[in-house]
Design a protein around this motif. Structure first.
Motif, PDB file in Angstrom:
ATOM      1  N   ALA A 157      62.598  39.454 -16.238  1.00  0.00           N
ATOM      2  CA  ALA A 157      63.481  40.106 -17.196  1.00  0.00           C
ATOM      3  C   ALA A 157      63.062  39.721 -18.614  1.00  0.00           C
ATOM      4  N   VAL A 158      63.643  40.375 -19.591  1.00  0.00           N
ATOM      5  CA  VAL A 158      63.287  40.109 -20.987  1.00  0.00           C
ATOM      6  C   VAL A 158      63.535  38.650 -21.359  1.00  0.00           C
ATOM      7  N   ASP A 159      64.556  38.027 -20.758  1.00  0.00           N
ATOM      8  CA  ASP A 159      64.869  36.633 -21.093  1.00  0.00           C
ATOM      9  C   ASP A 159      64.023  35.625 -20.318  1.00  0.00           C
ATOM     10  N   GLY A 160      63.068  36.109 -19.539  1.00  0.00           N
ATOM     11  CA  GLY A 160      62.162  35.221 -18.830  1.00  0.00           C
ATOM     12  C   GLY A 160      62.620  34.802 -17.448  1.00  0.00           C
ATOM     13  N   THR A 161      63.788  35.258 -17.029  1.00  0.00           N
ATOM     14  CA  THR A 161      64.241  34.961 -15.674  1.00  0.00           C
ATOM     15  C   THR A 161      63.641  35.970 -14.691  1.00  0.00           C
ATOM     16  N   SER A 181      63.603  38.886 -12.182  1.00  0.00           N
ATOM     17  CA  SER A 181      64.436  40.049 -11.893  1.00  0.00           C
ATOM     18  C   SER A 181      64.106  40.693 -10.549  1.00  0.00           C
ATOM     19  N   ARG A 202      65.124  30.856 -13.743  1.00  0.00           N
ATOM     20  CA  ARG A 202      63.847  30.682 -14.429  1.00  0.00           C
ATOM     21  C   ARG A 202      62.816  30.141 -13.439  1.00  0.00           C
ATOM     22  N   ARG A 257      53.801  37.373 -16.904  1.00  0.00           N
ATOM     23  CA  ARG A 257      53.921  37.042 -18.327  1.00  0.00           C
ATOM     24  C   ARG A 257      52.887  37.787 -19.155  1.00  0.00           C
TER      25      ARG A 257
END
Length: 287
Positions: free
Chosen positions: A200-204, A206, A233, A283
Motif C-alpha cells: 500500500a502507499v503507506d508501505g504496509t 496490501s 509492515r 518497492r
C-alpha cells in the motif's frame, strides 16, 4: 532397458484424437517423465498417443487480465518469452529452473501439471497464482483449478489438458522464487517457495500469496491464512510469521535425499529469501 512393445498414434487435431482415444491409452507430450518410466518398464501402455502434432496446443495468448498458455507450451518458451516474462515473471523464473536445457526444450506446461510431481516447479506456480486448466474429453469440457488436478485420479481417463489460464500480475506486484535441488541433472527440487506481494502507499502489505512444493503430497498455498498478515509492515518479524504459517502446513516425508525436519528448515530459510526478493521488487515498482 528398453520399453515393452506398444502401439503408436499421432493424431493431427483434437477431433481425430477423441475419435480414437480409449481407456488405457497414454498421452505423450514432452515425455521427460514418461519416457524414462517406459524404458524402466514402470509403465507399459497398450498404446502411446503423441499429441505433439495437434495444432493450437502451443498457443501463447497474453490478455489484459490473464495469460492463456497451450498445454504443449515448452518450459524454455516460458523462460524465454518476453511476453510471459512481462506478464507473469514468477512463472518465467521458475520455468528457467526446471531440469536442464534438454528437459526445458522438450518438457511442457500441461505435461508437468498432468504428471503432478509434488516437487515440480510449475504446478507450484499454478497453485500460487490460482491458475485454472481447460480440459476436453470426447463429449465434454470443463475448467478446474490447477490445485485440484494435482490430486490422484483428478484427470479422467479420456480427458486432455488443452490450456492453462493464469491471472496476469500487475506492475505493482513484487515476486520471488527460490529452490534447493538435490544433485543430478534430472532431479526435482527438494523444496521450492514462491511468493507475490503488493504494498500500500503507506508501505504496509496490501496483498500476499505464497506457495510451497516438495513438502507435502501436493503443492500448497498460504490461502486464507494470508489475511492475518495484510496491513502489517514487512519486517523480519513479519517474514517469520509467514514462514511459521507455511511450515505449519507442511507434511514432508523423510527419504533418501532429505529428512522431514530438513525440509521444514528449508521452507523457513527459503521463505525469508523469497519475501526479501518480493519486497525489493515491490518497492522498486512503487518508486
Amino acid at each position: 532397458m528398453k520399453p515393452a512393445p506398444f502401439d503408436y498414434a499421432r493424431p493431427r487435431h483434437l477431433a481425430e484424437l477423441f475419435g480414437t482415444l480409449v481407456d488405457g491409452d497414454v498421452l505423450l507430450a514432452g515425455g521427460q517423465s514418461l519416457l524414462p518410466e517406459l524404458n524402466e518398464r514402470k509403465r507399459s501402455p497398450r498404446r502411446l498417443v503423441d499429441i505433439n502434432g495437434i495444432g493450437g496446443l502451443q498457443r501463447l495468448d497474453v490478455r489484459p487480465d490473464t495469460v492463456v498458455l497451450g498445454a504443449l507450451t515448452r518450459h524454455q518458451t516460458l523462460a524465454d518469452s518476453p511476453e510471459v516474462r512481462a506478464a507473469v515473471p514468477v512463472l518465467s523464473c521458475a520455468a528457467a529452473r526446471v531440469g536442464h536445457a534438454a528437459v526445458r526444450t522438450r518438457g511442457t506446461l500441461g505435461g508437468s501439471i498432468a504428471n503432478a510431481d509434488p516437487a515440480a516447479e510449475l504446478p507450484g506456480i499454478g497453485v500460487l497464482l490460482g491458475a485454472s486448466a481447460q480440459l476436453r474429453s470426447p463429449d465434454s469440457s470443463r475448467t478446474v483449478g490447477v490445485g485440484e488436478l494435482l490430486h490422484p485420479r483428478a484427470i479422467g481417463e479420456q480427458e486432455v489438458i488443452v490450456a492453462i489460464e493464469l491471472p496476469r500480475m500487475t506492475g505493482r506486484d513484487g515476486w520471488g522464487f527460490r529452490e534447493v535441488s538435490r544433485p543430478g541433472a534430472y532431479a526435482f527440487p527438494l523444496v521450492t517457495v514462491a511468493a507475490t506481494l503488493r504494498l500500500a502507499v503507506d508501505g504496509t502489505v496490501s496483498a500476499l500469496r505464497a506457495a510451497v512444493t516438495g513438502a507435502a503430497p501436493v503443492p500448497y498455498a498460504l490461502g486464507d491464512a494470508a489475511g492475518e498478515l495484510i496491513g502489517r509492515r514487512p519486517d523480519q518479524e513479519w517474514f517469520g510469521a509467514v514462514a511459521d504459517l507455511l511450515v505449519g502446513r507442511a507434511d514432508p516425508v523423510t527419504d533418501l535425499y532429505a529428512s522431514a525436519a530438513y525440509r521444514r528448515r528449508l521452507i523457513r530459510h527459503l521463505t525469508h529469501g523469497v519475501l526479501a526478493d518480493a519486497l525489493q521488487r515491490a518497492r522498486e515498482a512503487m518508486s
